[in-house]
Write a protein that holds these residues in place. Structure first.
Motif, PDB file in Angstrom:
ATOM      1  N   MET A 159       0.832  -1.192   0.000  1.00  0.00           N
ATOM      2  CA  MET A 159       0.000   0.000   0.000  1.00  0.00           C
ATOM      3  C   MET A 159       0.872   1.249   0.000  1.00  0.00           C
ATOM      4  N   ALA A 160       0.342   2.317  -0.565  1.00  0.00           N
ATOM      5  CA  ALA A 160       1.041   3.600  -0.499  1.00  0.00           C
ATOM      6  C   ALA A 160       1.133   4.056   0.945  1.00  0.00           C
ATOM      7  N   GLU A 161       2.168   4.825   1.246  1.00  0.00           N
ATOM      8  CA  GLU A 161       2.302   5.392   2.578  1.00  0.00           C
ATOM      9  C   GLU A 161       1.115   6.305   2.877  1.00  0.00           C
ATOM     10  N   ALA A 162       0.738   6.364   4.145  1.00  0.00           N
ATOM     11  CA  ALA A 162      -0.368   7.235   4.543  1.00  0.00           C
ATOM     12  C   ALA A 162      -0.083   8.667   4.120  1.00  0.00           C
ATOM     13  N   GLY A 163      -1.065   9.286   3.491  1.00  0.00           N
ATOM     14  CA  GLY A 163      -0.900  10.670   3.058  1.00  0.00           C
ATOM     15  C   GLY A 163      -0.246  10.836   1.710  1.00  0.00           C
ATOM     16  N   LYS A 164       0.219   9.718   1.116  1.00  0.00           N
ATOM     17  CA  LYS A 164       0.858   9.794  -0.185  1.00  0.00           C
ATOM     18  C   LYS A 164       0.104   8.928  -1.181  1.00  0.00           C
ATOM     19  N   HIS A 165       0.134   9.325  -2.447  1.00  0.00           N
ATOM     20  CA  HIS A 165      -0.393   8.502  -3.538  1.00  0.00           C
ATOM     21  C   HIS A 165      -1.867   8.135  -3.334  1.00  0.00           C
ATOM     22  N   GLN A 166      -2.628   8.966  -2.670  1.00  0.00           N
ATOM     23  CA  GLN A 166      -3.993   8.572  -2.388  1.00  0.00           C
ATOM     24  C   GLN A 166      -4.845   8.602  -3.658  1.00  0.00           C
ATOM     25  N   PRO A 167      -5.902   7.771  -3.714  1.00  0.00           N
ATOM     26  CA  PRO A 167      -6.654   7.616  -4.960  1.00  0.00           C
ATOM     27  C   PRO A 167      -7.296   8.886  -5.473  1.00  0.00           C
ATOM     28  N   GLY A 168      -7.753   9.790  -4.595  1.00  0.00           N
ATOM     29  CA  GLY A 168      -8.504  10.932  -5.085  1.00  0.00           C
ATOM     30  C   GLY A 168      -7.928  12.274  -4.669  1.00  0.00           C
ATOM     31  N   ARG A 169      -6.655  12.466  -4.800  1.00  0.00           N
ATOM     32  CA  ARG A 169      -6.034  13.726  -4.403  1.00  0.00           C
ATOM     33  C   ARG A 169      -6.643  14.900  -5.170  1.00  0.00           C
ATOM     34  N   LEU A 170      -6.808  16.026  -4.467  1.00  0.00           N
ATOM     35  CA  LEU A 170      -7.412  17.199  -5.090  1.00  0.00           C
ATOM     36  C   LEU A 170      -6.383  18.170  -5.646  1.00  0.00           C
ATOM     37  N   ASP A 171      -5.104  17.949  -5.320  1.00  0.00           N
ATOM     38  CA  ASP A 171      -4.083  18.908  -5.729  1.00  0.00           C
ATOM     39  C   ASP A 171      -3.384  18.512  -7.028  1.00  0.00           C
ATOM     40  N   GLY A 172      -3.958  17.610  -7.772  1.00  0.00           N
ATOM     41  CA  GLY A 172      -3.354  17.172  -9.024  1.00  0.00           C
ATOM     42  C   GLY A 172      -3.925  15.838  -9.454  1.00  0.00           C
ATOM     43  N   PRO A 173      -3.374  15.251 -10.484  1.00  0.00           N
ATOM     44  CA  PRO A 173      -3.889  13.964 -10.943  1.00  0.00           C
ATOM     45  C   PRO A 173      -3.698  12.886  -9.881  1.00  0.00           C
ATOM     46  N   PRO A 174      -4.622  11.952  -9.775  1.00  0.00           N
ATOM     47  CA  PRO A 174      -4.470  10.882  -8.789  1.00  0.00           C
ATOM     48  C   PRO A 174      -3.263  10.018  -9.111  1.00  0.00           C
TER      49      PRO A 174
END
Length: 500
Positions: free
Chosen positions: A287-302
């Motif tokens: 799994m991605a680290e908490a807070g990183k690479h999250q599926p629905g980030r709002l600050d750019g492409p997922p």
């Protein structure tokens, strides 16, 4: 599988949570494809995997030393300790882009080879290093030390539940059990990238699939493994068997292999990622680290970290790529079926063939894939991997035809037309089309030259091991000359070979 991971083994809970995250990623990707803007600048890219040898042309397990000496971040490790990979920067194909690619590749490889020699190694571009022997397959030192490689090796063997069986019938036969993914490391490739829009991805991928057979016939350069003459492009079958995570019972049930040509024409890139999640259990459920690479980030492409990591463990010969990095995210087809070598000019000629054909075929009013069953494209691919330029293929409008005839009469003119559409200048276009035409009409690609040269040394009284080493020494000289392989001489003759 390019990023390092943290763990070598995973729990059942890890796998359950990873599957849930994959499904979330898939939903996010589906929505994002419908609404986002993607880069679409027609850039091309290339990766080439390289073997390292010692002064006797045997494998040199020294990639860490070589990379430290080269000190160029575009060179990276591969799974085998005798392999490295060059990731060549993306560039525009227009005008003299292909010629600049050839010059840039030669410059970087020459510089890297010089630095490798300082630590007792040499670079060799070939689909399978012919001097690999059974002892290397049984030696734990074959693998690079990175965690991701150990995790991949462990996961495949756990899923399979038994040793890896290599069972290949070609000119000669190979039947051998090995206890690791060591045979996978023997397979070194050139990977071509073409960037496409979401709307254009399906036609580009379908075009790449339909030309895969002729493409591999023209470029075949892997005719031996551990001293056995097998397929003209043995790498295709060897890689597939090496990474096969299915025990025999699952193969008998028709469970899909992870090294996969596919089973249907597609209508969207989403089709391929959906198949990945639906058909293939996770090998590396990190799994991605908490807070990183999250599926629905709002600050750019997922980032879709888990979906992209999983995609790296399904080895399609034409793989879909979603890359969220850069000013805009982009999609590309990663063409993975070509062997490395024999020379830089041959490599760039192979790239010109691919880029030109994909460009012209994806724009056709009546696509070829509407006139050919997908299973026929797969049959063409494996026939060409096995028989090279001697293969027979089926082609719409031509029927059953020798692949060398198809290449010369139909595909090279189409590739040239595609390069014109890409605004490649005529001198650059003709340079590479001429190389390919001479290769097809002489019936001498890398595989043909290797087989004929081994046979010539054996006629002089060499045993197989001596003949193979002598052939590789000749091959290295030809590679450094950058003279196209169709012009390479066979020992004891005054001209190139015209038969296999």
């Amino acid at each position: 599988m390019g990023e390092e991971i943290a763990a070598e083994s995973f729990s059942r809970e890890d796998r359950r949570r990873y599957r849930e995250r994959l499904l979330q990623n898939l939903d996010t990707f589906d929505e994002y494809l419908s609404n986002a803007h993607f880069a679409d600048d027609r850039s091309i890219g290339l990766e080439v995997e390289l073997n390292l040898t010692d002064e006797h042309f045997d494998p040199a397990l020294r990639n860490a030393d070589v990379l430290a000496s080269v000190a160029d971040p575009s060179f990276q490790t591969e799974i085998g300790a005798y392999n490295i990979e060059l990731n060549y920067p993306a560039l525009a194909i227009e005008c003299d882009g292909l010629r600049r690619l050839e010059d840039g590749l030669r410059s970087r490889l020459d510089a890297a080879d010089e630095r490798a020699r300082a630590v007792g190694a040499h670079l060799l571009m070939t689909g399978i290093l012919p001097t690999i022997d059974e002892n290397l397959l049984a030696d734990d030192a074959w693998m690079s030390p990175e965690t991701r490689y150990a995790a991949l090796n462990e996961s495949v063997l756990q899923a399979r539940g038994e040793d890896v069986l290599l069972d290949i019938e070609g000119h000669e036969s190979l039947h051998l059990y090995v206890q690791s993914l060591a045979p996978e490391a023997a397979c070194t490739s050139v990977q071509l990238h073409v960037q496409v829009s979401p709307g254009g991805f399906a036609s580009a991928w379908n075009a790449a699939q339909i030309i895969a057979g002729p493409q591999i016939a023209l470029a075949a350069n892997s005719p031996t493994f551990i001293g056995k003459k097998l397929w003209h492009e043995t790498r295709i079958e060897l890689f597939g068997q090496a990474v096969d995570s299915r025990p025999p019972e699952m193969r008998n049930q028709g469970v899909r292999p992870r090294a996969w040509f596919g089973e249907r024409w597609i209508t969207s890139i989403f089709d391929l990622f959906e198949e990945n999640v639906r058909y293939f259990p996770a090998l590396i459920p990190e799994m991605a680290e908490a807070g990183k690479h999250q599926p629905g980030r709002l600050d750019g492409p997922p980032s879709l970290y888990e979906l992209r990591l999983h995609n790296g463990t399904v080895w399609r010969w034409n793989r879909p790529i979603y890359d969220p990095h850069g000013k805009l995210p982009h999609l590309r087809v990663e063409n993975r079926l070509l062997p490395a070598g024999p020379t830089v000019i041959d490599t760039v000629a192979n790239a010109a063939f691919y880029y030109g054909l994909v460009e012209i075929l994806q724009a056709a009013d009546r696509p070829l894939w509407s006139r050919m069953a997908f299973s026929t494209a797969a049959d063409n691919f494996y026939a060409c991997a096995k028989h090279g330029l001697e293969a027979q293929v089926y082609w719409p409008g031509a029927g059953d035809v020798p692949v060398d005839e198809l290449i010369v009469r139909r595909l090279l003119p189409l590739a040239a037309e595609g390069l014109d559409r890409l605004h490649v200048d005529s001198g650059t276009r003709d340079r590479y089309m001429d190389v390919l035409r001479e290769r097809a009409t002489s019936n001498q690609n890398g595989a043909g030259w290797q087989l004929e040269t081994i046979a010539a040394y054996e006629r002089e009284g060499h045993n197989r091991d001596s003949a193979v080493h002598s052939m590789v020494a000749d091959y290295a000289r030809g590679m450094h000359s950058n003279e196209p392989v169709h012009a390479w001489k066979i020992p004891g003759t005054h001209s190139v070979s015209h038969t296999l």
